[in-house]
Design a protein around this motif. Structure first.
Motif, PDB file in Angstrom:
ATOM      1  N   SER A 336      36.384  33.766  32.750  1.00  0.00           N
ATOM      2  CA  SER A 336      35.396  34.126  31.726  1.00  0.00           C
ATOM      3  C   SER A 336      34.050  33.480  32.019  1.00  0.00           C
ATOM      4  CB  SER A 336      35.888  33.707  30.338  1.00  0.00           C
ATOM      5  OG  SER A 336      37.076  34.388  29.992  1.00  0.00           O
ATOM      6  N   ALA A 337      34.065  32.232  32.475  1.00  0.00           N
ATOM      7  CA  ALA A 337      32.812  31.532  32.785  1.00  0.00           C
ATOM      8  C   ALA A 337      32.156  32.100  34.040  1.00  0.00           C
ATOM      9  CB  ALA A 337      33.082  30.045  32.964  1.00  0.00           C
ATOM     10  N   MET A 338      32.961  32.524  35.006  1.00  0.00           N
ATOM     11  CA  MET A 338      32.432  33.065  36.254  1.00  0.00           C
ATOM     12  C   MET A 338      31.962  34.507  36.097  1.00  0.00           C
ATOM     13  SD  MET A 338      35.370  31.523  38.805  1.00  0.00           S
ATOM     14  CE  MET A 338      34.925  32.593  40.174  1.00  0.00           C
ATOM     15  N   TYR A 339      32.665  35.275  35.272  1.00  0.00           N
ATOM     16  CA  TYR A 339      32.354  36.698  35.095  1.00  0.00           C
ATOM     17  C   TYR A 339      32.232  37.017  33.602  1.00  0.00           C
ATOM     18  CZ  TYR A 339      33.975  36.737  39.949  1.00  0.00           C
ATOM     19  OH  TYR A 339      34.147  36.470  41.288  1.00  0.00           O
ATOM     20  N   ASP A 340      33.346  37.456  33.005  1.00  0.00           N
ATOM     21  CA  ASP A 340      33.379  37.731  31.566  1.00  0.00           C
ATOM     22  C   ASP A 340      34.841  37.808  31.129  1.00  0.00           C
ATOM     23  OD1 ASP A 340      34.344  40.436  32.137  1.00  0.00           O
ATOM     24  OD2 ASP A 340      32.265  40.941  32.592  1.00  0.00           O
ATOM     25  N   LYS A 341      35.059  37.908  29.827  1.00  0.00           N
ATOM     26  CA  LYS A 341      36.420  37.920  29.304  1.00  0.00           C
ATOM     27  C   LYS A 341      37.181  39.176  29.731  1.00  0.00           C
ATOM     28  CE  LYS A 341      35.943  34.898  25.285  1.00  0.00           C
ATOM     29  NZ  LYS A 341      36.119  34.762  23.820  1.00  0.00           N
ATOM     30  N   GLU A 342      36.489  40.294  29.824  1.00  0.00           N
ATOM     31  CA  GLU A 342      37.155  41.532  30.208  1.00  0.00           C
ATOM     32  C   GLU A 342      37.783  41.401  31.588  1.00  0.00           C
ATOM     33  OE1 GLU A 342      38.766  45.244  30.274  1.00  0.00           O
ATOM     34  OE2 GLU A 342      37.970  44.119  28.562  1.00  0.00           O
ATOM     35  N   ARG A 343      37.053  40.822  32.524  1.00  0.00           N
ATOM     36  CA  ARG A 343      37.593  40.633  33.869  1.00  0.00           C
ATOM     37  C   ARG A 343      38.785  39.672  33.836  1.00  0.00           C
ATOM     38  NH1 ARG A 343      34.873  41.424  39.185  1.00  0.00           N
ATOM     39  NH2 ARG A 343      35.956  40.185  40.768  1.00  0.00           N
ATOM     40  N   ALA A 344      38.697  38.664  32.969  1.00  0.00           N
ATOM     41  CA  ALA A 344      39.780  37.691  32.867  1.00  0.00           C
ATOM     42  C   ALA A 344      41.095  38.335  32.427  1.00  0.00           C
ATOM     43  CB  ALA A 344      39.393  36.578  31.900  1.00  0.00           C
ATOM     44  N   PHE A 345      41.003  39.386  31.603  1.00  0.00           N
ATOM     45  CA  PHE A 345      42.210  40.072  31.135  1.00  0.00           C
ATOM     46  C   PHE A 345      42.873  40.907  32.230  1.00  0.00           C
ATOM     47  CE2 PHE A 345      40.474  39.594  26.702  1.00  0.00           C
ATOM     48  CZ  PHE A 345      41.545  38.877  26.205  1.00  0.00           C
ATOM     49  N   HIS A 346      42.240  40.978  33.400  1.00  0.00           N
ATOM     50  CA  HIS A 346      42.797  41.770  34.495  1.00  0.00           C
ATOM     51  C   HIS A 346      42.898  40.951  35.784  1.00  0.00           C
ATOM     52  CE1 HIS A 346      42.476  45.677  32.356  1.00  0.00           C
ATOM     53  NE2 HIS A 346      41.441  45.095  31.769  1.00  0.00           N
ATOM     54  N   SER A 347      42.934  39.635  35.655  1.00  0.00           N
ATOM     55  CA  SER A 347      42.929  38.776  36.840  1.00  0.00           C
ATOM     56  C   SER A 347      44.191  37.926  36.908  1.00  0.00           C
ATOM     57  CB  SER A 347      41.696  37.867  36.832  1.00  0.00           C
ATOM     58  OG  SER A 347      40.515  38.634  36.965  1.00  0.00           O
ATOM     59  N   ILE A 348      44.637  37.695  38.135  1.00  0.00           N
ATOM     60  CA  ILE A 348      45.899  36.992  38.344  1.00  0.00           C
ATOM     61  C   ILE A 348      45.768  36.039  39.531  1.00  0.00           C
ATOM     62  CG2 ILE A 348      46.874  38.735  39.901  1.00  0.00           C
ATOM     63  CD1 ILE A 348      49.527  38.412  38.387  1.00  0.00           C
ATOM     64  N   ARG A 349      46.489  34.925  39.461  1.00  0.00           N
ATOM     65  CA  ARG A 349      46.437  33.926  40.523  1.00  0.00           C
ATOM     66  C   ARG A 349      47.716  33.937  41.355  1.00  0.00           C
ATOM     67  NH1 ARG A 349      46.603  27.664  38.902  1.00  0.00           N
ATOM     68  NH2 ARG A 349      48.797  28.211  38.585  1.00  0.00           N
ATOM     69  N   PHE A 350      47.533  34.023  42.668  1.00  0.00           N
ATOM     70  CA  PHE A 350      48.615  33.834  43.632  1.00  0.00           C
ATOM     71  C   PHE A 350      48.333  32.508  44.340  1.00  0.00           C
ATOM     72  CE2 PHE A 350      47.764  38.315  43.130  1.00  0.00           C
ATOM     73  CZ  PHE A 350      49.004  38.919  43.044  1.00  0.00           C
TER      74      PHE A 350
END
Length: 380
Positions: A336-350
């Motif tokens: 969210s800090a790097m982009y926005d909340k919308e992107r955060a809802f579609h991001s995943i960590r490997f």
């Protein structure tokens, strides 16, 4: 067991670490504060572990404090530095993408009257040095910036930050949890005042960590009781876990170069394979200022909860961010800090480690390809 790609959350304990710990449990069980022979025997292992940690991290043995983990270390450092130096000023600086064991401490200090500046980061997760410099005031007493971000793997410019703070009466705390075993870390070369780490991120046991405190640092310690850790942290030392930490640290630092080469190769193969399969994705973070063990990706075609569930059903274990926020419905504060909340809802960590194989990477990409085409058909 399936495919585990959540090593940034925790790692399995290495066999040599288990062996070293079991020897302590079975044969060297004395209280290191006791003056009899059994106690002195345990003290030897405590002292040896302290020397090993100091040697591997470029510190002096008396600068090493054993704790229950990075959360305690971060709390102790930030609160201790703030309270001890409040007579000099009440301004503190950190970033918006720190671990919650840092952010929540600063939020508490704000309630106690301290002023806190939370620095922005760019889309690669990097702090702007000009922004940091402009945030410094005559009342600034502490800057706390993590070495490697736990969600996107971005490496902050530590030497540049250190240079910026040189000759200023400002303490510098570093959360180095994700750096250990992935980057060379030299406490004195970096000129850090306090630094935290935890064993379970690099093949050691859970429940033990280290806080390095540079000699002559004005810091207040709050855990009272006995005189353990030279009166800096009361409580009988957990010798088996401390020995486990030192053994794991020794292995992680000695094998750093080979492991990094393996991890960077895996990361590149993963991203290339996703491109070859024409799976829509974007990298969150930097391809240059980064470690090899963390890859955070934005998948526009699916929300993170659905993707995590489908991967879990396929016995592939990953996460949407820090394990410490598991169960939270809020999006990643880092993305969210790097982009926005919308992107955060579609991001995943490997996140990978030296045990991750090329075959596992191919299997994960194949599963992501199946999921993408399933959702692509549903959209049509």
């Amino acid at each position: 067991m399936g495919i585990y790609l959540d090593y940034a959350a925790t790692t399995p304990v290495k066999p040599n670490v288990v062996e070293a710990m079991m020897d302590i449990y079975q044969n060297h069980y004395g209280n290191p504060s006791s003056i009899h022979n059994i106690g002195r025997d345990a003290r030897k292992y405590l002292d040896d572990a302290r020397r090993t940690v100091a040697e591997k991290l470029g510190a002096q043995p008396n600068e090493v404090i054993f704790t229950s983990g990075a959360t305690e270390s971060n709390n102790t450092a930030i609160k201790g530095l703030a309270y001890a130096n409040r007579h000099k000023g009440n301004h503190l600086i950190t970033t918006k993408i720190e671990h919650h064991s840092v952010l929540h401490v600063f939020e508490q200090l704000e309630k106690e009257g301290f002023k806190v500046t939370y620095l922005d980061v760019n889309e690669e997760g990097l702090v702007g040095l000009e922004q940091l410099e402009s945030a410094l005031t005559e009342d600034t007493i502490l800057v706390s910036i993590m070495f490697v971000n736990n969600e996107v793997g971005t490496v902050q410019p530590m030497f540049d930050i250190d240079h910026l703070l040189q000759d200023k009466d400002i303490y510098f705390h570093v959360d180095a949890v994700q750096a250990i075993g992935h980057l060379p870390v030299d406490f004195h070369e970096l000129d850090i005042d306090t630094m935290s780490l935890t064993a379970h991120k690099f093949g050691g046991p859970k429940g033990v960590g280290t806080l390095l405190v540079k000699n002559a640092t004005d810091i207040q310690f709050s855990q009272l009781g006995g005189e353990q850790e030279v009166k800096r942290r009361a409580g009988t030392e957990n010798i088996p876990q401390i020995v486990g930490l030192s053994e794991a640290l020794k292995t992680a630092t000695d094998e750093l170069d080979d492991n990094n080469l393996h991890l960077m190769n895996l990361k590149n193969q993963f991203l290339v394979a996703l491109q070859d399969r024409a799976i829509p994705f974007e990298l969150n973070g930097s391809m240059i200022e980064t470690t090899g063990h963390i890859v955070n990706l934005y998948f526009p075609f699916i929300d993170v909860e659905t993707l995590l569930t489908l991967l879990d059903l396929a016995n592939i274990y990953v996460s949407s961010g820090s394990a410490c926020t598991a169960g939270s419905t809020d999006p990643s504060h880092v993305i969210s800090a790097m982009y926005d909340k919308e992107r955060a809802f579609h991001s995943i960590r490997f996140s990978f480690n030296e045990m991750t194989t090329e075959r596992e990477i191919k299997q994960v990409v194949a599963e992501l390809h199946k999921i993408y085409h399933k959702f692509k058909k549903e959209e049509v």
